[in-house]
Design a protein around this motif. Sequence first.
Motif, PDB file in Angstrom:
ATOM      1  N   LYS A  11       0.859  -1.169   0.000  1.00  9.44           N
ATOM      2  CA  LYS A  11       0.000   0.000   0.000  1.00  9.44           C
ATOM      3  C   LYS A  11       0.900   1.225   0.000  1.00  9.44           C
ATOM      4  O   LYS A  11       1.680   1.428   0.915  1.00  9.44           O
ATOM      5  CB  LYS A  11      -0.927   0.002   1.219  1.00  9.44           C
ATOM      6  N   MET A  12       0.780   2.018  -1.057  1.00  4.82           N
ATOM      7  CA  MET A  12       1.655   3.160  -1.234  1.00  4.82           C
ATOM      8  C   MET A  12       0.920   4.445  -0.867  1.00  4.82           C
ATOM      9  O   MET A  12      -0.275   4.570  -1.138  1.00  4.82           O
ATOM     10  CB  MET A  12       2.120   3.234  -2.692  1.00  4.82           C
ATOM     11  N   PRO A  13       1.648   5.393  -0.271  1.00  4.02           N
ATOM     12  CA  PRO A  13       1.025   6.702  -0.043  1.00  4.02           C
ATOM     13  C   PRO A  13       0.937   7.435  -1.376  1.00  4.02           C
ATOM     14  O   PRO A  13       1.947   7.802  -1.971  1.00  4.02           O
ATOM     15  CB  PRO A  13       2.009   7.390   0.910  1.00  4.02           C
ATOM     16  N   LEU A  14      -0.259   7.606  -1.871  1.00  3.64           N
ATOM     17  CA  LEU A  14      -0.463   8.173  -3.202  1.00  3.64           C
ATOM     18  C   LEU A  14      -1.297   9.444  -3.135  1.00  3.64           C
ATOM     19  O   LEU A  14      -2.268   9.519  -2.375  1.00  3.64           O
ATOM     20  CB  LEU A  14      -1.207   7.178  -4.094  1.00  3.64           C
ATOM     21  N   THR A  15      -0.938  10.401  -3.955  1.00  3.48           N
ATOM     22  CA  THR A  15      -1.767  11.580  -4.178  1.00  3.48           C
ATOM     23  C   THR A  15      -1.937  11.753  -5.674  1.00  3.48           C
ATOM     24  O   THR A  15      -0.960  11.719  -6.425  1.00  3.48           O
ATOM     25  CB  THR A  15      -1.132  12.850  -3.594  1.00  3.48           C
ATOM     26  N   LEU A  16      -3.165  11.910  -6.119  1.00  2.00           N
ATOM     27  CA  LEU A  16      -3.448  12.267  -7.502  1.00  2.00           C
ATOM     28  C   LEU A  16      -4.196  13.591  -7.476  1.00  2.00           C
ATOM     29  O   LEU A  16      -5.195  13.727  -6.754  1.00  2.00           O
ATOM     30  CB  LEU A  16      -4.310  11.201  -8.182  1.00  2.00           C
ATOM     31  N   ALA A  17      -3.733  14.547  -8.243  1.00  2.00           N
ATOM     32  CA  ALA A  17      -4.356  15.866  -8.239  1.00  2.00           C
ATOM     33  C   ALA A  17      -4.727  16.296  -9.650  1.00  2.00           C
ATOM     34  O   ALA A  17      -3.973  16.081 -10.607  1.00  2.00           O
ATOM     35  CB  ALA A  17      -3.424  16.896  -7.612  1.00  2.00           C
ATOM     36  N   TYR A  18      -5.893  16.923  -9.746  1.00  2.00           N
ATOM     37  CA  TYR A  18      -6.378  17.430 -11.028  1.00  2.00           C
ATOM     38  C   TYR A  18      -7.529  18.382 -10.736  1.00  2.00           C
ATOM     39  O   TYR A  18      -7.865  18.641  -9.582  1.00  2.00           O
ATOM     40  CB  TYR A  18      -6.848  16.269 -11.919  1.00  2.00           C
ATOM     41  N   TRP A  19      -8.129  18.894 -11.782  1.00  2.00           N
ATOM     42  CA  TRP A  19      -9.340  19.683 -11.617  1.00  2.00           C
ATOM     43  C   TRP A  19     -10.494  18.789 -11.169  1.00  2.00           C
ATOM     44  O   TRP A  19     -10.452  17.564 -11.352  1.00  2.00           O
ATOM     45  CB  TRP A  19      -9.714  20.364 -12.943  1.00  2.00           C
ATOM     46  N   LYS A  20     -11.541  19.393 -10.661  1.00  2.00           N
ATOM     47  CA  LYS A  20     -12.714  18.637 -10.218  1.00  2.00           C
ATOM     48  C   LYS A  20     -13.629  18.366 -11.414  1.00  2.00           C
ATOM     49  O   LYS A  20     -14.781  18.796 -11.487  1.00  2.00           O
ATOM     50  CB  LYS A  20     -13.467  19.394  -9.113  1.00  2.00           C
ATOM     51  N   ILE A  21     -13.054  17.632 -12.365  1.00  2.00           N
ATOM     52  CA  ILE A  21     -13.746  17.238 -13.590  1.00  2.00           C
ATOM     53  C   ILE A  21     -13.211  15.858 -13.971  1.00  2.00           C
ATOM     54  O   ILE A  21     -12.308  15.340 -13.328  1.00  2.00           O
ATOM     55  CB  ILE A  21     -13.488  18.236 -14.740  1.00  2.00           C
ATOM     56  N   ARG A  22     -13.751  15.296 -15.043  1.00  2.00           N
ATOM     57  CA  ARG A  22     -13.207  14.037 -15.533  1.00  2.00           C
ATOM     58  C   ARG A  22     -11.882  14.273 -16.256  1.00  2.00           C
ATOM     59  O   ARG A  22     -10.830  13.882 -15.774  1.00  2.00           O
ATOM     60  CB  ARG A  22     -14.228  13.351 -16.450  1.00  2.00           C
ATOM     61  N   GLY A  23     -11.948  14.930 -17.416  1.00  2.00           N
ATOM     62  CA  GLY A  23     -10.743  15.355 -18.104  1.00  2.00           C
ATOM     63  C   GLY A  23      -9.667  14.289 -18.218  1.00  2.00           C
ATOM     64  O   GLY A  23      -9.928  13.095 -18.389  1.00  2.00           O
ATOM     65  N   LEU A  24      -8.414  14.720 -18.108  1.00  2.00           N
ATOM     66  CA  LEU A  24      -7.262  13.840 -18.256  1.00  2.00           C
ATOM     67  C   LEU A  24      -7.072  12.883 -17.087  1.00  2.00           C
ATOM     68  O   LEU A  24      -6.389  11.867 -17.227  1.00  2.00           O
ATOM     69  CB  LEU A  24      -5.989  14.672 -18.418  1.00  2.00           C
ATOM     70  N   ALA A  25      -7.647  13.191 -15.949  1.00  2.00           N
ATOM     71  CA  ALA A  25      -7.389  12.372 -14.757  1.00  2.00           C
ATOM     72  C   ALA A  25      -8.304  11.163 -14.649  1.00  2.00           C
ATOM     73  O   ALA A  25      -7.990  10.226 -13.913  1.00  2.00           O
ATOM     74  CB  ALA A  25      -7.520  13.215 -13.485  1.00  2.00           C
ATOM     75  N   GLN A  26      -9.417  11.153 -15.381  1.00  2.00           N
ATOM     76  CA  GLN A  26     -10.383  10.075 -15.173  1.00  2.00           C
ATOM     77  C   GLN A  26      -9.827   8.683 -15.476  1.00  2.00           C
ATOM     78  O   GLN A  26     -10.057   7.748 -14.700  1.00  2.00           O
ATOM     79  CB  GLN A  26     -11.650  10.341 -15.975  1.00  2.00           C
ATOM     80  N   PRO A  69       5.761  21.545 -13.272  1.00  2.00           N
ATOM     81  CA  PRO A  69       4.470  21.740 -12.612  1.00  2.00           C
ATOM     82  C   PRO A  69       3.302  21.785 -13.598  1.00  2.00           C
ATOM     83  O   PRO A  69       3.311  22.565 -14.550  1.00  2.00           O
ATOM     84  CB  PRO A  69       4.650  23.085 -11.894  1.00  2.00           C
ATOM     85  N   ASN A  70       2.341  20.903 -13.358  1.00  2.00           N
ATOM     86  CA  ASN A  70       1.205  20.811 -14.260  1.00  2.00           C
ATOM     87  C   ASN A  70       0.154  19.926 -13.602  1.00  2.00           C
ATOM     88  O   ASN A  70       0.429  19.258 -12.597  1.00  2.00           O
ATOM     89  CB  ASN A  70       1.635  20.210 -15.611  1.00  2.00           C
ATOM     90  N   LEU A  71      -1.029  19.921 -14.183  1.00  2.00           N
ATOM     91  CA  LEU A  71      -2.091  19.004 -13.784  1.00  2.00           C
ATOM     92  C   LEU A  71      -2.388  18.075 -14.956  1.00  2.00           C
ATOM     93  O   LEU A  71      -2.422  18.530 -16.098  1.00  2.00           O
ATOM     94  CB  LEU A  71      -3.359  19.778 -13.396  1.00  2.00           C
ATOM     95  N   PRO A  72      -2.607  16.774 -14.665  1.00  2.00           N
ATOM     96  CA  PRO A  72      -2.568  16.142 -13.347  1.00  2.00           C
ATOM     97  C   PRO A  72      -1.139  15.928 -12.861  1.00  2.00           C
ATOM     98  O   PRO A  72      -0.205  15.913 -13.657  1.00  2.00           O
ATOM     99  CB  PRO A  72      -3.256  14.788 -13.591  1.00  2.00           C
ATOM    100  N   TYR A  73      -1.019  15.758 -11.543  1.00  2.00           N
ATOM    101  CA  TYR A  73       0.250  15.303 -10.986  1.00  2.00           C
ATOM    102  C   TYR A  73      -0.022  14.168 -10.019  1.00  2.00           C
ATOM    103  O   TYR A  73      -1.116  14.050  -9.468  1.00  2.00           O
ATOM    104  CB  TYR A  73       1.030  16.438 -10.313  1.00  2.00           C
ATOM    105  N   MET A  74       0.989  13.322  -9.857  1.00  2.00           N
ATOM    106  CA  MET A  74       0.913  12.238  -8.874  1.00  2.00           C
ATOM    107  C   MET A  74       2.129  12.299  -7.981  1.00  2.00           C
ATOM    108  O   MET A  74       3.253  12.523  -8.459  1.00  2.00           O
ATOM    109  CB  MET A  74       0.847  10.866  -9.562  1.00  2.00           C
ATOM    110  N   ILE A  75       1.911  12.134  -6.696  1.00  2.00           N
ATOM    111  CA  ILE A  75       2.997  11.985  -5.737  1.00  2.00           C
ATOM    112  C   ILE A  75       2.878  10.583  -5.150  1.00  2.00           C
ATOM    113  O   ILE A  75       1.893  10.246  -4.502  1.00  2.00           O
ATOM    114  CB  ILE A  75       2.930  13.057  -4.628  1.00  2.00           C
TER     115      ILE A  75
END
Length: 229
Positions: A11-26, A69-75
Amino acid sequence: MSSEPAEKKTKMPLTLAYWKIRGLAQPIRLLLKYNELEFDNVMYQQGDAPDYSREGWLSVKFTLGLDFPNLPYMIDGDTKITQSNAILRHVARKFDLCGNTETEMAMVDMLENQAMDFRNGFTRVCYNSNYESLKEDYIKAAKDKIKAFSTFLGGKKWFIGDKLTFVDFVLYELLDQHRMFEPSLFAELPNLKEFLDKFEALPPIKAYMESAEFIRYPVNNNTASWGGK
């Protein structure tokens, strides 16, 4: 070979960030949910007209230690990634979802790029202020592009064969957005409709789509002429 999620080893500590839309992150959200990875789903919101403020994102954009720096990003622990396809591949490699043979991997690469070209053209229309005058011609052009995906899929279970790859997540999202945009595009392509139904029936995907966490709409941000607020 089974298309069920791979055994979860860590189990990895993950963050996914994007706009509150579907877009590229879905597709990334779908891939994470399919593999039952817990993640912090950070969603920035674009303001309303007339300013359409992006201050929520811009105020932190250069404070996160991202190389580009851009969206989406993952840490992912110490790994920080931008670019949606790079993020998808990063996750897919952990679960052997990039294809098994050299030919399969080449086909995944080809479909990934073909889908991105198609998506970019769709996005340009959706965000264009002349959307209404462009829509009819776009639909005509999209028919041939979608038919080409149908021909490639043929009678296969998934786009590469019997085993899911991350490109199925990309194509599901692209095709589902077009189904919302113009359902008639799929009228004579039953294998694509079957693909969409089969993907949505995967147990982790089905559970996600039935949850309050799933974003059905908006597809695009507030500045879009289609799919926005």
